[in-house]
Design a protein around this motif. Structure first.
Motif, PDB file in Angstrom:
ATOM      1  N   SER A  49       0.850  -1.200   0.000  1.00 50.53           N
ATOM      2  CA  SER A  49       0.000   0.000   0.000  1.00 50.53           C
ATOM      3  C   SER A  49       0.881   1.244   0.000  1.00 50.53           C
ATOM      4  CB  SER A  49      -0.898   0.014   1.236  1.00 50.53           C
ATOM      5  OG  SER A  49      -1.739  -1.113   1.249  1.00 50.53           O
ATOM      6  N   LEU A  50       0.449   2.245  -0.733  1.00 50.33           N
ATOM      7  CA  LEU A  50       1.178   3.514  -0.762  1.00 50.33           C
ATOM      8  C   LEU A  50       0.465   4.484   0.162  1.00 50.33           C
ATOM      9  CD1 LEU A  50       1.838   3.767  -4.607  1.00 50.33           C
ATOM     10  CD2 LEU A  50       3.278   2.749  -2.855  1.00 50.33           C
ATOM     11  N   ASN A  51       1.174   4.939   1.188  1.00 50.70           N
ATOM     12  CA  ASN A  51       0.540   5.792   2.198  1.00 50.70           C
ATOM     13  C   ASN A  51       0.902   7.257   2.049  1.00 50.70           C
ATOM     14  OD1 ASN A  51      -0.721   3.569   3.481  1.00 50.70           O
ATOM     15  ND2 ASN A  51       1.220   3.065   4.478  1.00 50.70           N
ATOM     16  N   GLN A  52       1.730   7.561   1.066  1.00 50.43           N
ATOM     17  CA  GLN A  52       2.076   8.955   0.821  1.00 50.43           C
ATOM     18  C   GLN A  52       2.262   9.176  -0.668  1.00 50.43           C
ATOM     19  OE1 GLN A  52       5.889   9.924   2.607  1.00 50.43           O
ATOM     20  NE2 GLN A  52       6.384   7.762   2.787  1.00 50.43           N
ATOM     21  N   GLU A  53       2.128  10.440  -1.080  1.00 51.63           N
ATOM     22  CA  GLU A  53       2.187  10.764  -2.495  1.00 51.63           C
ATOM     23  C   GLU A  53       3.576  10.530  -3.071  1.00 51.63           C
ATOM     24  OE1 GLU A  53       1.004  14.696  -3.702  1.00 51.63           O
ATOM     25  OE2 GLU A  53      -0.993  14.036  -4.198  1.00 51.63           O
ATOM     26  N   MET A  54       3.605   9.934  -4.258  1.00 51.82           N
ATOM     27  CA  MET A  54       4.868   9.724  -4.969  1.00 51.82           C
ATOM     28  C   MET A  54       4.759  10.517  -6.268  1.00 51.82           C
ATOM     29  SD  MET A  54       5.160   5.671  -4.034  1.00 51.82           S
ATOM     30  CE  MET A  54       6.913   5.438  -4.302  1.00 51.82           C
ATOM     31  N   LYS A  55       4.962  11.816  -6.146  1.00 58.01           N
ATOM     32  CA  LYS A  55       4.698  12.746  -7.240  1.00 58.01           C
ATOM     33  C   LYS A  55       5.642  12.575  -8.425  1.00 58.01           C
ATOM     34  CE  LYS A  55       2.531  16.470  -4.587  1.00 58.01           C
ATOM     35  NZ  LYS A  55       2.582  17.903  -4.218  1.00 58.01           N
ATOM     36  N   GLY A  56       6.808  11.981  -8.177  1.00 63.09           N
ATOM     37  CA  GLY A  56       7.790  11.851  -9.244  1.00 63.09           C
ATOM     38  C   GLY A  56       7.489  10.746 -10.234  1.00 63.09           C
TER      39      GLY A  56
ATOM     40  N   PRO B  96     -10.458   2.617  -8.320  1.00 62.68           N
ATOM     41  CA  PRO B  96     -11.233   3.764  -8.827  1.00 62.68           C
ATOM     42  C   PRO B  96     -10.424   5.048  -8.985  1.00 62.68           C
ATOM     43  CG  PRO B  96     -11.995   3.062  -6.639  1.00 62.68           C
ATOM     44  CD  PRO B  96     -11.074   2.025  -7.128  1.00 62.68           C
ATOM     45  N   SER B  97      -9.310   5.162  -8.260  1.00 66.05           N
ATOM     46  CA  SER B  97      -8.465   6.359  -8.371  1.00 66.05           C
ATOM     47  C   SER B  97      -7.879   6.512  -9.770  1.00 66.05           C
ATOM     48  CB  SER B  97      -7.334   6.296  -7.342  1.00 66.05           C
ATOM     49  OG  SER B  97      -6.555   5.117  -7.516  1.00 66.05           O
ATOM     50  N   PHE B  98      -7.935   5.446 -10.569  1.00 66.38           N
ATOM     51  CA  PHE B  98      -7.462   5.509 -11.954  1.00 66.38           C
ATOM     52  C   PHE B  98      -8.143   6.640 -12.713  1.00 66.38           C
ATOM     53  CE2 PHE B  98      -8.235   4.197 -16.384  1.00 66.38           C
ATOM     54  CZ  PHE B  98      -6.932   4.061 -16.840  1.00 66.38           C
ATOM     55  N   GLY B  99      -9.391   6.901 -12.369  1.00 71.86           N
ATOM     56  CA  GLY B  99     -10.183   7.923 -13.060  1.00 71.86           C
ATOM     57  C   GLY B  99      -9.712   9.343 -12.837  1.00 71.86           C
ATOM     58  N   ASN B 100      -8.719   9.535 -11.965  1.00 75.26           N
ATOM     59  CA  ASN B 100      -8.212  10.881 -11.678  1.00 75.26           C
ATOM     60  C   ASN B 100      -6.822  11.142 -12.244  1.00 75.26           C
ATOM     61  OD1 ASN B 100     -10.464  11.845 -10.133  1.00 75.26           O
ATOM     62  ND2 ASN B 100      -9.797  10.527  -8.452  1.00 75.26           N
ATOM     63  N   LEU B 101      -6.316  10.214 -13.042  1.00 76.41           N
ATOM     64  CA  LEU B 101      -4.953  10.364 -13.574  1.00 76.41           C
ATOM     65  C   LEU B 101      -4.960  11.320 -14.772  1.00 76.41           C
ATOM     66  CD1 LEU B 101      -3.657   6.671 -13.367  1.00 76.41           C
ATOM     67  CD2 LEU B 101      -3.033   8.595 -11.897  1.00 76.41           C
ATOM     68  N   LYS B 102      -5.060  12.599 -14.487  1.00 74.11           N
ATOM     69  CA  LYS B 102      -5.241  13.588 -15.549  1.00 74.11           C
ATOM     70  C   LYS B 102      -3.995  13.800 -16.414  1.00 74.11           C
ATOM     71  CE  LYS B 102      -4.312  17.519 -12.470  1.00 74.11           C
ATOM     72  NZ  LYS B 102      -4.872  18.795 -11.933  1.00 74.11           N
ATOM     73  N   GLU B 103      -2.817  13.321 -15.954  1.00 74.27           N
ATOM     74  CA  GLU B 103      -1.594  13.473 -16.745  1.00 74.27           C
ATOM     75  C   GLU B 103      -1.357  12.279 -17.674  1.00 74.27           C
ATOM     76  OE1 GLU B 103       0.215  16.222 -16.685  1.00 74.27           O
ATOM     77  OE2 GLU B 103      -1.057  17.100 -15.136  1.00 74.27           O
ATOM     78  N   LEU B 104      -2.208  11.269 -17.584  1.00 70.37           N
ATOM     79  CA  LEU B 104      -2.009  10.030 -18.327  1.00 70.37           C
ATOM     80  C   LEU B 104      -1.990  10.280 -19.838  1.00 70.37           C
ATOM     81  CD1 LEU B 104      -1.659   7.125 -17.239  1.00 70.37           C
ATOM     82  CD2 LEU B 104      -4.053   6.737 -17.797  1.00 70.37           C
TER      83      LEU B 104
ATOM     84  N   PHE C 280      -3.805   4.714  -7.330  1.00 69.30           N
ATOM     85  CA  PHE C 280      -3.182   5.686  -8.223  1.00 69.30           C
ATOM     86  C   PHE C 280      -3.263   7.118  -7.696  1.00 69.30           C
ATOM     87  CE2 PHE C 280      -4.540   2.204 -11.102  1.00 69.30           C
ATOM     88  CZ  PHE C 280      -3.289   1.820 -11.550  1.00 69.30           C
ATOM     89  N   ALA C 281      -4.061   7.333  -6.678  1.00 67.70           N
ATOM     90  CA  ALA C 281      -4.142   8.678  -6.090  1.00 67.70           C
ATOM     91  C   ALA C 281      -2.797   9.106  -5.536  1.00 67.70           C
ATOM     92  CB  ALA C 281      -5.201   8.706  -4.985  1.00 67.70           C
ATOM     93  N   MET C 282      -1.938   8.117  -5.243  1.00 67.78           N
ATOM     94  CA  MET C 282      -0.632   8.419  -4.684  1.00 67.78           C
ATOM     95  C   MET C 282       0.428   8.672  -5.753  1.00 67.78           C
ATOM     96  SD  MET C 282      -1.160   8.603  -1.575  1.00 67.78           S
ATOM     97  CE  MET C 282      -2.356   8.112  -0.321  1.00 67.78           C
ATOM     98  N   MET C 283       0.047   8.568  -7.034  1.00 69.54           N
ATOM     99  CA  MET C 283       0.990   8.877  -8.122  1.00 69.54           C
ATOM    100  C   MET C 283       0.274   9.770  -9.148  1.00 69.54           C
ATOM    101  SD  MET C 283       1.597   4.924  -9.380  1.00 69.54           S
ATOM    102  CE  MET C 283       1.425   3.823  -7.996  1.00 69.54           C
TER     103      MET C 283
END
Length: 420
Positions: free
Chosen positions: A252-259, A299-307, A277-280
């Motif tokens: 599980s990813l508990n913090q954002e991995m923005k890179g 469901p967080s896949f739906g927020n990957l606006k940079e994809l 995917f909310a964490m990336m």
């Protein structure tokens, strides 16, 4: 050529001008040599050079090209090989050496008789006979270590865990079942390559490598889980797990991995769930093809606006994708080929710039979302083998960009689309 070697060569050139050393020069002036390429690829007797090597006290860079199948059969060349085998070349390496590139090292072990504090680059890749690595305590300032494709390698010296200045570690294509523990924090490591270590059973503890940027664990076929500390790699840019056929899930990813911009889980045929995917949020390229047990996407896949591109082909248990919650204007490529359980397509209204759409062999798919008719930038779409598909949505505007359309084996199709 690696940046470090390139820079080293430039520095030597600046200091010594553009002079090229010939064999006779080296024999006459060995103490002046700072960079040396010993090549066994050509039919030339380099025995004098090997003998002169003993006197090269200022040598900074040594590159040895030694590949048996490149050897020539002339007498002079054979003499070079014999001379090279007879001399214990490592015993004559000067303390000044900074770069040692010796792919295809022909012996079973490498021993440094003295500390090499200036050595920063060591490449022993493709050394088929190497059974043991050297004691890395003798080279405490290593920055780049490459011992990839050493198939016979049995152990890595535990001193590797003390190389605190190490930036890149490449152990790819080695038959290692586990790595040794790192004894202290390795803050400098940014690249770790364990790709194609097929016997690997466990990953290292990533807590000791907080600045990791690139991680390759592809084709580690026996790997079942990833160390929980993976979730703390906040500086990660790319990680590749493709071909990890026994991997069931990621921590599980508990913090954002923005890179993170690239994630490759292709051929993870045992994967049951994808990460959150909310964490990336800056993910651009996602590959989940041939994840045959995967049934749902987070469901967080739906927020990957940079994809930009996502590939789910041959996810044969996947029934649908999550709804997109915002416009995905960067998406250009979507591949759902061979998703034989897919019941519905996503709404294309949220990906207005889509150019390439692959939905072939989606055998349960009966209809296409009406928003498909608004994909005015579409160049190619492939629905071949969609045997239950009866019709297409109406196109609401002229589709000038379309150059490729495949509806082969759409055996239930009642009418073709009107492309205006």
């Amino acid at each position: 050529m690696h940046d470090l070697i390139h820079e080293m060569g430039l520095n030597i050139a600046r200091e010594k001008g553009s002079r090229r050393w010939r064999l006779e020069d080296i024999e006459d002036e060995p103490k002046a040599v700072e960079g040396l390429l010993l090549s066994f690829d050509y039919d030339e007797n380099i025995s004098p050079c090997i003998e002169a090597f003993k006197q090269m006290t200022k040598l900074k860079m040594l590159i040895v090209k030694y590949r048996v199948h490149h050897l020539c059969s002339s007498k002079s060349h054979q003499e070079s090989i014999e001379a090279f085998k007879d001399i214990d070349i490592v015993n004559y390496l000067p303390r000044s050496l900074m770069v040692l590139k010796f792919s295809y090292y022909p012996w079973s072990k490498l021993y440094f008789p003295m500390e090499m504090k200036k050595l920063t680059y060591l490449d022993l890749s493709s050394s088929k006979s190497l059974l043991k690595t050297p004691n890395f305590a003798m080279m405490p300032n290593l920055v780049n270590l490459n011992i990839s494709n050493c198939k016979a390698l049995e152990t890595i010296h535990p001193s590797v865990g003390n190389l605190t200045k190490l930036v890149k570690l490449n152990l790819g294509h080695c038959n290692l079942a586990k790595l040794l523990s790192f004894n202290q924090e390795m803050k400098s490591i940014t690249h770790l390559d364990l790709g194609c270590c097929s016997p690997l059973l466990e990953t290292p503890n990533f807590a000791t490598m907080p600045n990791m940027e690139y991680l390759n664990l592809s084709n580690c076929k026996k790997l079942k889980e990833v160390h929980l500390s993976f979730e703390n790699l906040r500086k990660l840019v790319s990680f590749d797990f493709h071909g990890c056929s026994n991997l069931e899930k990621l921590p599980s990813l508990n913090q954002e991995m923005k890179g993170i911009t690239r994630l490759n889980l292709k051929n993870c045929s045992s994967l049951l769930e994808v990460p959150n995917f909310a964490m990336m949020p800056n993910l651009k390229f996602l590959r989940l093809s041939k994840c045959e047990k995967l049934k749902v996407i987070h469901p967080s896949f739906g927020n990957l606006k940079e994809l930009v591109s996502f590939d789910f082909h041959r996810c044969c248990n996947l029934e649908k994708l999550p709804s997109f919650k915002q416009e995905m204007e960067n998406i250009l490529y979507l591949d759902l080929t061979d998703c034989s359980s897919l019941l519905e397509t996503p709404s294309f209204a949220m990906m207005p710039n889509l150019k390439f759409l692959r939905l072939s062999k989606c055998e349960k798919l009966k209809d296409i979302h009406p928003s498909f008719g608004n994909l005015k930038k579409l160049v190619s779409f492939d629905f071949h083998g969609c045997s239950n598909l009866e019709k297409f949505p109406s196109f609401n505007q002229e589709m000038k960009s379309i150059t490729d359309l495949d509806l082969t084996d759409c055996s239930s199709l009642l009418e073709t689309p009107n492309l205006l």
